[in-house]
Design an enzyme around this catalytic site. Structure first.
Site, short mmCIF file in Angstrom:
data_model
loop_
_atom_site.label_atom_id
_atom_site.label_comp_id
_atom_site.label_asym_id
_atom_site.label_seq_id
_atom_site.Cartn_x
_atom_site.Cartn_y
_atom_site.Cartn_z
N SER A 149 80.61 36.70 -79.12
CA SER A 149 79.61 37.15 -80.10
C SER A 149 78.64 36.01 -80.34
CB SER A 149 80.29 37.52 -81.42
OG SER A 149 79.32 37.78 -82.41
N TYR A 163 85.78 35.46 -88.46
CA TYR A 163 85.50 36.20 -87.22
C TYR A 163 84.69 35.33 -86.26
CZ TYR A 163 82.97 39.61 -84.27
OH TYR A 163 82.39 40.29 -83.22
#
Ligand code: NAP
Length: 254
Positions: A149, A163
């Site tokens: 990501s 995250y």
């Protein structure tokens, strides 16, 4: 990989029940891969993806696998080998955000859940893939693609640093494993999506997040699962034969 190149190659896509993973599975199957679509909780949706592919003459199976559970991962790779033969491409796509939380409020359970799936799961799957792929153990080589990501670079401040940190670990796994197995015929790369229009945002409690935040990115729009899947399929293919230890952003300039 072209259809001819991908024929008889076997791809495992973790978290192939929906979103980016389902799109990777579809594109891979249409390119000629035999595809293993894994799911954690979305059995019906994974089976629907597989049914769609089989109906159009492709080869695919669905397998239950919580990637954070070692026994599930070992069973997934054994089943794959039994049904289709040695895995050629592993896509570590399955992931969770853990939900929104500033670091000051984050619970140990959230940290454990996020790291168990996004980091430990990816390492366990990579371990099993290397064992089947490595030319040192009689394998034909292969490719591993981690779905990271852009959060790993931006940090997820105010939303989900936990995250982002898990994706940072995935980036480091990509760099380290790529160099460790480069001489064994295995390439390891990552794609780093930006804001992609999937259910991940609604699952975290903010369905409008991707469209809202993407409006201030250079391209001004969220990406699609297909746009991420195309990068994965390229990294898996022989067209990327000299590409390893790369983290390719699919993020509209973010
Ligand atoms: P999604 O729609 O929420 O799908 C997540 C997938 O992960 C589902 O297929 C889910 O399977 C699977 N999964 C969840 N827990 C799992 C576990 N314990 N073991 C194995 N699989 C598990 O999300 P998405 O947007 O497609 O995301 C796919 C990947 O892209 C994730 O790694 C995510 O972090 C990354 N990403 C997404 C974005 C974005 O904006 N959407 C941006 C950057 C990176 P079940 O349905 O069976 O539970």
């Amino acid at each position: 990989m072209t259809g001819a190149q991908a024929a008889n190659k076997v791809m495992i896509v973790t978290g192939g029940s929906r979103g980016i993973g389902a799109e990777i599975a579809r594109k891979a199957a249409y390119e000629g891969y035999r595809v293993v679509v894994t799911y954690a909780s979305g059995a019906q949706r994974a089976e629907a993806v597989v049914a769609e592919l089989i109906e159009s003459g492709r080869e695919a199976i669905s397998v239950a696998c919580d990637v954070s559970r070692e026994e599930d991962v070992v069973a997934l790779f054994a089943r794959t080998k039994d049904v289709f033969g040695r895995v050629s491409v592993l896509v570590n796509n399955g992931g969770v955000t853990g939900g929104f939380s500033k670091v000051r409020d984050v619970t140990a359970q959230t940290l454990q859940d996020t790291m168990s799936v996004n980091v430990i799961g990816a390492v366990l799957c990579s371990r099993e893939a290397v064992r089947q792929m490595s030319t040192e153990t009689g394998g034909p080589g292969g490719a591993i693609i981690n779905v990271s990501s852009r959060a790993s670079q931006y940090g997820g401040a105010g939303e989900w640093v936990h995250y982002a940190a898990s994706k940072g670990a995935l980036d480091t796994l990509t760099l380290g494993l790529a160099r460790e197995v480069a001489a064994e015929g295995i390439r390891v790369n990552a794609v780093a999506p930006g804001f992609i229009d999937t259910e991940l945002h609604a699952a975290a409690g903010d369905a409008g997040r991707a469209a809202r935040l993407a409006a201030s990115t250079p391209m001004g729009r969220p990406g699609t699962s297909a746009e991420v899947a195309d990068v994965v399929l390229w990294l898996a293919s022989e067209r990327a034969s000299y590409v390893t230890a790369a983290i390719v952003a699919a993020a509209g300039g973010r």
